[in-house]
Design an enzyme around this catalytic site. Structure first.
Site, mmCIF file in Angstrom:
data_model
loop_
_atom_site.group_PDB
_atom_site.id
_atom_site.type_symbol
_atom_site.label_atom_id
_atom_site.label_comp_id
_atom_site.label_asym_id
_atom_site.label_seq_id
_atom_site.Cartn_x
_atom_site.Cartn_y
_atom_site.Cartn_z
ATOM 1 N N CYS A 1 0.827 -1.209 0.000
ATOM 2 C CA CYS A 1 0.000 0.000 0.000
ATOM 3 C C CYS A 1 0.867 1.269 0.000
ATOM 4 O O CYS A 1 1.494 1.566 -0.999
ATOM 5 C CB CYS A 1 -1.009 -0.045 1.137
ATOM 6 S SG CYS A 1 -2.407 1.020 0.804
ATOM 7 N N HIS B 1 -3.401 -5.048 1.881
ATOM 8 C CA HIS B 1 -2.785 -5.196 3.215
ATOM 9 C C HIS B 1 -2.829 -6.641 3.697
ATOM 10 O O HIS B 1 -3.689 -6.989 4.505
ATOM 11 C CB HIS B 1 -3.546 -4.334 4.224
ATOM 12 C CG HIS B 1 -3.310 -2.877 4.112
ATOM 13 N ND1 HIS B 1 -2.339 -2.215 4.837
ATOM 14 C CD2 HIS B 1 -3.904 -1.946 3.361
ATOM 15 C CE1 HIS B 1 -2.364 -0.938 4.537
ATOM 16 N NE2 HIS B 1 -3.303 -0.738 3.638
ATOM 17 N N GLU C 1 -1.157 -8.037 5.861
ATOM 18 C CA GLU C 1 -0.837 -8.139 7.289
ATOM 19 C C GLU C 1 -2.087 -8.010 8.161
ATOM 20 O O GLU C 1 -2.011 -8.179 9.366
ATOM 21 C CB GLU C 1 0.213 -7.083 7.672
ATOM 22 C CG GLU C 1 -0.257 -5.639 7.685
ATOM 23 C CD GLU C 1 -0.458 -5.024 6.293
ATOM 24 O OE1 GLU C 1 -0.372 -5.757 5.288
ATOM 25 O OE2 GLU C 1 -0.730 -3.824 6.232
HETATM 26 N N1 GLN Z 1 -3.522 6.494 0.753
HETATM 27 C C1 GLN Z 1 -2.306 6.272 1.477
HETATM 28 C C2 GLN Z 1 -1.156 7.099 0.880
HETATM 29 O O1 GLN Z 1 -1.327 7.747 -0.125
HETATM 30 C C3 GLN Z 1 -1.941 4.798 1.498
HETATM 31 C C4 GLN Z 1 -2.988 4.044 2.270
HETATM 32 C C5 GLN Z 1 -2.513 2.799 2.944
HETATM 33 O O2 GLN Z 1 -1.311 2.530 3.074
HETATM 34 N N2 GLN Z 1 -3.467 2.057 3.440
HETATM 35 O O3 GLN Z 1 -0.115 7.096 1.417
#
Ligand code: GLN
Length: 198
Positions: free
Chosen positions: A82, A175, A177
């Site tokens: 992410c 995610h 995790e």
């Molecule tokens: N939207 C977040 C960002 O731009 C990332 C979101 C996440 O890691 N769950 O950093």
């Protein structure tokens, strides 16, 4: 018998504790990384989900940008989830943060739009046996382009790539995790030459 590799988890911000817990469930050695010395002691690294702008600021404040780039370019496995995927990209559609430029990916932050800020999907992931992986997306980044050397490991039914690998580098927009399913962590451990777990 394989030796146990030391997996570092970048612990500046975000859900690094959950990654450490997932690794330990698999019998791997997990340690939080906040300094270059801790990074140097790791065989592989996870960059967790969180907030990529905050993480990048802290990474620069802690002097970790160049060491992280050298770590990845030296061939040690790195997995970004992410916000971690955002930081691994070579190009973002936004001006901030400045990514590490490790993988040939172009990325749009929060690219799944407001209505779909968070959602779940069952994903079939190349290299992960045992049926679909339940993937949790939270304000997830959208991979808008994959460049040379990048292999897409999983896509949504609508076609967007959400997991990719480029040699020793792994990225996922979701995610793993947070679900208790450790198969993505197993996939990453298997990328470490010295063996992730005994
Ligand atoms: N939207 C977040 C960002 O731009 C990332 C979101 C996440 O890691 N769950 O950093």
């Amino acid at each position: 018998m394989s030796t146990t590799a030391k997996v570092g988890v970048l612990a500046l911000q975000g859900d690094f504790r959950e990654h450490c817990a997932a690794l330990r469930r698999l019998g791997a050695s997990a340690s939080e990384v906040r300094t270059q010395a801790q990074l140097d002691g790791a065989d592989a690294l996870i960059i967790p989900g969180g907030e990529s702008t905050s993480m990048a600021k802290l990474m620069d404040a802690y002097g970790l940008r160049a060491p992280l780039q050298a770590f990845a370019r030296g061939g040690k496995p790195v997995w970004g989830t992410c916000a971690g995927l955002i930081l691994m990209a070579s190009r973002l559609e936004e001006d901030r943060p400045q990514p590490l430029g490790l993988m040939n990916l172009a990325v749009r932050r929060n690219g799944f739009g407001r209505q779909a800020d968070s959602f779940e999907a069952g994903l079939s992931v190349c290299g992960v046996p045992g049926g679909p992986v339940r993937a949790v997306f939270i304000r997830a980044p959208l991979i808008t382009e994959t460049g040379p050397g990048v292999e897409t490991l999983a896509s949504l039914e609508s076609g967007e790539p959400v997991a990719a690998r480029q040699g020793t580098l792994l990225a996922s927009a979701f995610h793993p995790e947070l679900t208790g399913d450790s198969r993505m962590h197993r996939l990453f451990l298997d990328m470490i030459p010295s063996g992730g777990a005994s």
